[in-house]
Design a protein around this motif. Structure first.
Motif, PDB file in Angstrom:
ATOM      1  N   LEU A  57       0.837  -1.206   0.000  1.00 13.47           N
ATOM      2  CA  LEU A  57       0.000   0.000   0.000  1.00 13.47           C
ATOM      3  C   LEU A  57       0.869   1.252   0.000  1.00 13.47           C
ATOM      4  N   GLY A  58       1.924   1.254   0.808  1.00 17.01           N
ATOM      5  CA  GLY A  58       2.803   2.418   0.903  1.00 17.01           C
ATOM      6  C   GLY A  58       3.492   2.732  -0.409  1.00 17.01           C
ATOM      7  N   TYR A  59       3.933   1.692  -1.112  1.00 13.84           N
ATOM      8  CA  TYR A  59       4.623   1.935  -2.381  1.00 13.84           C
ATOM      9  C   TYR A  59       3.682   2.567  -3.399  1.00 13.84           C
ATOM     10  N   TYR A  60       2.532   1.967  -3.573  1.00 11.86           N
ATOM     11  CA  TYR A  60       1.626   2.447  -4.617  1.00 11.86           C
ATOM     12  C   TYR A  60       0.964   3.781  -4.271  1.00 11.86           C
ATOM     13  N   LYS A  61       0.702   3.995  -2.987  1.00 11.72           N
ATOM     14  CA  LYS A  61      -0.082   5.176  -2.623  1.00 11.72           C
ATOM     15  C   LYS A  61       0.751   6.331  -2.088  1.00 11.72           C
ATOM     16  N   TYR A  62       1.888   6.027  -1.448  1.00 11.65           N
ATOM     17  CA  TYR A  62       2.596   7.081  -0.729  1.00 11.65           C
ATOM     18  C   TYR A  62       4.043   7.307  -1.163  1.00 11.65           C
ATOM     19  N   ALA A  63       4.560   6.484  -2.063  1.00 14.33           N
ATOM     20  CA  ALA A  63       5.970   6.617  -2.439  1.00 14.33           C
ATOM     21  C   ALA A  63       6.265   7.995  -3.021  1.00 14.33           C
ATOM     22  N   ASN A  64       5.469   8.422  -3.999  1.00 20.12           N
ATOM     23  CA  ASN A  64       5.702   9.733  -4.613  1.00 20.12           C
ATOM     24  C   ASN A  64       5.510  10.868  -3.611  1.00 20.12           C
ATOM     25  N   PHE A  65       4.538  10.723  -2.712  1.00 17.74           N
ATOM     26  CA  PHE A  65       4.298  11.733  -1.678  1.00 17.74           C
ATOM     27  C   PHE A  65       5.522  11.877  -0.781  1.00 17.74           C
ATOM     28  N   LEU A  66       6.091  10.758  -0.368  1.00 17.20           N
ATOM     29  CA  LEU A  66       7.273  10.793   0.499  1.00 17.20           C
ATOM     30  C   LEU A  66       8.488  11.373  -0.225  1.00 17.20           C
ATOM     31  N   ILE A  67       8.668  10.966  -1.486  1.00 10.62           N
ATOM     32  CA  ILE A  67       9.799  11.480  -2.271  1.00 10.62           C
ATOM     33  C   ILE A  67       9.665  12.984  -2.480  1.00 10.62           C
ATOM     34  N   ASP A  68       8.455  13.447  -2.811  1.00 14.33           N
ATOM     35  CA  ASP A  68       8.232  14.878  -3.037  1.00 14.33           C
ATOM     36  C   ASP A  68       8.541  15.690  -1.782  1.00 14.33           C
ATOM     37  N   ASN A  69       8.102  15.195  -0.635  1.00 12.87           N
ATOM     38  CA  ASN A  69       8.363  15.910   0.613  1.00 12.87           C
ATOM     39  C   ASN A  69       9.839  15.846   1.000  1.00 12.87           C
ATOM     40  N   PHE A  70      10.482  14.733   0.703  1.00 16.02           N
ATOM     41  CA  PHE A  70      11.922  14.617   0.945  1.00 16.02           C
ATOM     42  C   PHE A  70      12.682  15.635   0.099  1.00 16.02           C
ATOM     43  N   ASN A  71      12.268  15.794  -1.152  1.00 19.34           N
ATOM     44  CA  ASN A  71      12.906  16.771  -2.036  1.00 19.34           C
ATOM     45  C   ASN A  71      12.717  18.201  -1.531  1.00 19.34           C
TER      46      ASN A  71
END
Length: 508
Positions: free
Chosen positions: A101-115
């Motif tokens: 679930l985390g990969y499909y739903k939140y991976a891009n969200f986490l990467i964007d916030n990390f950036n």
């Protein structure tokens, strides 16, 4: 495939019904269940057949994991391990499901916030979110926990597959427990066609379809342009802002209520009764009451598998309020990978804390036994409704900036702006505030809901003890048949003339 589409109503559903009951007429229960499983895979794969591999792999993993965890209660020395081993595998199973679930739903969200926080320029490819992944992930996690606690039986893999993939509730709930639905699959009666089940199912489906294509889609015209304008930075007047937010408040209500009815209705056609998931939430007189009525099966899951394991209310008031806030923050994040959803969840967490503090204060002052007057009930209902409306601003907005623009516009209270607008805006104000708003408030605050209308026939697993006028109860007579025929005709005519719109909860 959408419930409100031509393909579903005129092709998929009739073929699935005829196939299921055709096999059932020969007493072929297992073949009928296989047919329903295969039909559900076709329904799910209609959007993206690539997602079928994911859900099949996940089902195999969770089924085998459930069997292993259930062995903890078997007196078999070959299959008995130390308790910590089962504990470890339970956490492993939950972690695997959450990782997917985390990969499909939140991976891009986490990467964007990390950036944003680090200045990095990491980038992931565009990840396509599998439909319904949030819903069936929660169902499988609940199954693993129940297996660990010895609450599951030795279900066949076929019945487990249907429990996960059953198409009426696959995409947007309700989130069902295995003990609610799997035993119904084993009932030989479900493969025998029932005129009563078909009449009840089609009635509920028709009411849900009408809510979706006539009311929800109709009022969306007053909502979407406002939020789009706010997202682009356009300044709004107070009547535009309130029109957009109130319209979305009703759009989401009837969209989700419609989906819930349609899911329950379709299931009933196949002899399966689902739990209630929507119980007139805008009639709530408090936020606590609201969450007992809105997305009931999600609230149940969050309570049983998050709030209570965190300690619930067993570790003092301060810890209780912290647990409430954590639960609602995560509940908000479950709805979407965006800070707007987190804020929405946090707002409701704060609302719940204030609600509990208010109850504690009333008990301290010995006011809790006082019977509320009609004016008090009306006051609390309006206050609860407005609190929910404010929170929906964050739920719907595409960005924090857009949400702030709408909230600021709502606070302007420039009453002259109602008339000092272009003709199109004035017309929208007159139609919405003069017709839609009073009409929809009348329905959501005072009209009986689908479960109440059909309460004599137990449309859902949960009983409804509320009392309504005998005149509103559904009866198999000419008047109801004519009324339902007209409702079906209007709704299906809309389906035929317009492209089917997605249900709002599909994006979650």
């Amino acid at each position: 495939m959408l419930f409100n589409s031509f393909e579903f109503i005129f092709v998929f559903l009739p073929i699935t019904i005829f196939g299921f009951y055709g096999l059932g007429s020969f007493g072929l229960r297992q073949a009928a269940i296989i047919w329903l499983v295969l039909a559900s895979f076709v329904f799910y794969g209609y959007w993206n057949y690539g997602s079928i591999i994911l859900i099949i792999s996940s089902m195999i993993f969770n089924y085998r994991m459930g069997i292993f965890l259930g062995n903890k209660y078997q007196n078999n020395p070959v299959k008995s391990y130390s308790l910590w081993v089962y504990h470890l595998f339970l956490y492993l199973g939950i972690a695997v499901n959450l990782a997917i679930l985390g990969y499909y739903k939140y991976a891009n969200f986490l990467i964007d916030n990390f950036n944003v926080f680090t200045g990095a320029e990491l980038n992931l490819k565009n990840i396509i979110l599998p439909l319904g992944i949030s819903f069936f992930t929660f169902q499988k996690i609940a199954y693993l926990v129940d297996s660990y606690n010895g609450k599951t039986r030795n279900y066949s893999f076929l019945d487990y597959c249907l429990f996960v993939i059953f198409f009426p509730q696959l995409i947007a709930g309700p989130i069902v427990h295995h003990w609610e639905i799997v035993p119904q699959f084993a009932n030989q009666k479900i493969i025998k066609f029932s005129y009563e089940n078909f009449a009840l199912g089609w009635t509920i489906f028709s009411l849900g379809l009408f809510k979706k294509v006539i009311i929800a889609d109709g009022v969306s015209a007053y909502s979407t342009p406002i939020f789009v304008a706010a997202a682009s930075g356009t300044e709004l007047d107070s009547f535009e802002a309130w029109r957009g937010v109130l319209a979305y408040t009703f759009q989401l209500y009837f969209d989700f209520s419609g989906y819930s009815d349609m899911a329950i209705g379709i299931s009933r056609i196949f002899g399966i009764t689902l739990p209630i998931n929507f119980d007139s939430p805008y009639k709530a007189n408090s936020i606590i009451d609201f969450w007992r009525r809105w997305h009931i099966t999600l609230s149940r899951f969050l309570k049983d598998y998050l709030y209570i394991p965190l300690g619930g209310n067993r570790k003092g008031e301060t810890r209780r309020y912290l647990n409430l806030l954590i639960t609602m923050l995560l509940g908000g994040l479950w709805h979407g990978a965006s800070w707007t959803f987190v804020i929405w969840g946090g707002l409701h967490g704060c609302y719940l804390i204030i609600n509990h503090l208010h109850i504690s204060l009333k008990k301290y002052l010995s006011w809790h036994n006082n019977k509320q007057s009609i004016l008090e009930i009306l006051f609390y209902r309006i206050l609860t409704f407005l609190s929910v409306v404010i929170a929906w601003v964050f739920f719907r907005s595409e960005s924090l900036d857009g949400a702030i623009i709408i909230l600021q516009s709502m606070m302007k209270f420039n009453f002259s702006s109602f008339f000092h607008n272009n003709l199109s805006n004035l017309t929208s104000n007159i139609v919405f505030y003069g017709f839609w708003l009073p009409f929809l408030l009348l329905i959501v605050w005072f009209a009986p809901n689908t479960q109440q209308i059909l309460m004599q026939y137990k449309p859902t697993l949960s009983s409804d003890d509320s009392k309504i006028s005998h005149a509103f109860l559904w009866k198999p007579n000419l008047l109801w048949a004519t009324s339902l025929g007209l409702i079906s005709f209007i709704a299906i005519s809309k389906v035929l003339e317009a492209k089917a719109s997605e249900f709002l909860y599909f994006q979650f």
